[in-house]
Each structure stands twice: as structure tokens, then as C-alpha cells.
Design an enzyme around this catalytic site. Structure first.
Site, short mmCIF file in Angstrom:
data_model
loop_
_atom_site.label_atom_id
_atom_site.label_comp_id
_atom_site.label_asym_id
_atom_site.label_seq_id
_atom_site.Cartn_x
_atom_site.Cartn_y
_atom_site.Cartn_z
N PRO A 109 38.28 36.35 45.38
CG PRO A 109 37.91 36.74 47.63
CD PRO A 109 38.62 37.31 46.44
CG ASN A 110 34.29 32.68 47.25
OD1 ASN A 110 34.65 31.53 47.45
ND2 ASN A 110 34.31 33.60 48.19
NE ARG A 143 30.13 33.47 45.23
CZ ARG A 143 30.63 34.70 45.26
NH1 ARG A 143 31.20 35.20 44.19
NH2 ARG A 143 30.58 35.39 46.36
CE1 TYR A 147 27.81 38.22 43.34
CE2 TYR A 147 27.45 36.06 44.34
CZ TYR A 147 27.80 37.39 44.46
OH TYR A 147 28.15 37.91 45.67
CG ASN A 185 34.41 41.28 41.25
OD1 ASN A 185 34.43 41.62 42.43
ND2 ASN A 185 33.37 40.67 40.70
CB ALA A 198 34.32 38.77 50.20
CD GLU A 230 35.38 48.60 44.47
OE1 GLU A 230 36.21 49.34 45.03
OE2 GLU A 230 34.25 48.39 44.95
CG HIS A 247 31.46 45.15 43.18
ND1 HIS A 247 32.19 44.19 43.84
CD2 HIS A 247 31.96 46.34 43.55
CE1 HIS A 247 33.08 44.79 44.61
NE2 HIS A 247 32.97 46.10 44.44
NE ARG A 299 24.37 40.68 47.22
CZ ARG A 299 25.42 39.86 47.05
NH1 ARG A 299 26.40 40.21 46.21
NH2 ARG A 299 25.49 38.73 47.69
C1 DQA Z 1 30.89 40.86 44.28
C2 DQA Z 1 30.16 41.51 45.45
C3 DQA Z 1 30.84 41.16 46.77
O1 DQA Z 1 30.14 41.76 47.86
C4 DQA Z 1 30.86 39.66 46.97
O2 DQA Z 1 31.57 39.33 48.16
C5 DQA Z 1 31.39 38.91 45.80
C6 DQA Z 1 31.06 39.35 44.46
C7 DQA Z 1 30.18 41.10 42.94
O3 DQA Z 1 30.82 40.97 41.91
O4 DQA Z 1 28.96 41.39 42.93
O5 DQA Z 1 32.01 37.86 45.95
O6 DQA Z 1 32.18 41.45 44.17
#
Ligand code: DQA
Length: 145
Positions: A12-13, A20, A25, A76, A79, A100, A102, A109
Site C-alpha cells: 500500500p501507498n 509521498r 522516501y 515491499n 505498512a 522483505e 524497505h 523511525r
Molecule cells: C516502507 C516502510 C513502512 O513502515 C511504511 O509503512 C511504508 C514504506 C518503506 O519502504 O520504507 O509504506 O515499507
């Protein structure tokens, strides 16, 4: 063992990258990530499939479908990393290894980002290197052959 294909999965996102929270990011977009990883995969004789969803169930379905079809999955979960037992179970349920990823260093954070529901079900984890996190995860699969 699986064919010369990798799956790049984003949660998501991640579709809003580039707009964003750029200070967290960076300015690159999801498209930039997909192009770069596809290029890297191609240099190692692999095809890349890409999928992004804002919906947990769609990500679970994609993991199920991926079973046995890929060298590995670069994921990735965004959240959902911190909340989703269902995604963890999906990773446990398939034989294809998942890394995984990020973009940000989640350990620098908010405390709620320190925990991953998924990491212990994964082959590995790459955290905090921006777009390069995806490259490093892909290379872990591409160079392990
Ligand atoms: C993320 C880190 C997560 O905590 C966050 O909710 C994201 C992006 C990252 O790529 O740094 O949406 O996965």
C-alpha cells in the site's frame, strides 16, 4: 527449481512514491523502481513481473499464484509489514523465497515500525537503502544461482 523470473511485489501507498513524504522516501517513483529492477534482472538473464496493490487480500492472492513460478519474490509490504499475520501466513504457505524490502530505515523511525510480522518468514530483509534496497534484494536472488 524455478524458471528465470523474479516477482517484484509492492504494498500500500507505494504507488504514490515520488509524491509521498519525499524527505523519507525520495523522489523516485514506482515506475523507476520497476524499470531499474527489470533492467538488473535482464542483465542476469531473468524476466521481471511487477505487481502493486493497496489491498492485503490482493497481495495474498498474488503470493499464492507466485508459488513455484519464480526464483524469488522481492516484496515491499509497506505498512502491512507491521500488522499483517495474514501476509506472514501466505509467505509461510509458499515454497518460493521472499525478501522483505524497505526503502527507509524503519529502525530509525517510529517505534511501531520496528516490528515486522513478516521478517522471520522471509529468506532475508533489506532495509534503508532507498531504491537500492530493491536492487540489493534482487541481486541476492540473481547472484545466488
Ligand atoms: C516502507 C516502510 C513502512 O513502515 C511504511 O509503512 C511504508 C514504506 C518503506 O519502504 O520504507 O509504506 O515499507
Amino acid at each position: 527449481m524455478p524458471m528465470n523470473r523474479l516477482l517484484l511485489l509492492n504494498g500500500p501507498n507505494i504507488n504514490l512514491l515520488g509524491k509521498r513524504e519525499k524527505e523519507v522516501y525520495g523522489k523516485f517513483t514506482l515506475h523507476d523502481i520497476e524499470i531499474e529492477v527489470a533492467d538488473l534482472a535482464q542483465k542476469h538473464g531473468h524476466e521481471l513481473d511487477c505487481f502493486q496493490s493497496n489491498h492485503e487480500g490482493e497481495l495474498i492472492d498474488r503470493l499464492h499464484q507466485a508459488n513455484g513460478k519464480y526464483t524469488g519474490i522481492v516484496f515491499n509490504p509497506a505498512a502491512y509489514t507491521h500488522t499483517s499475520i495474514a501476509l506472514r501466513d501466505a509467505i509461510m504457505a509458499i515454497d518460493t523465497p521472499v525478501i522483505e524490502v524497505h526503502i527507509s530505515n524503519v529502525h530509525k523511525r517510529e517505534a511501531f515500525r520496528y516490528q515486522s510480522m513478516l521478517a522471520s518468514a522471509c529468506y532475508g530483509q533489506v532495509v534503508g537503502f532507498g531504491l537500492k534496497s530493491y536492487r540489493l534484494a534482487a541481486l541476492a536472488f540473481l547472484e545466488s544461482k
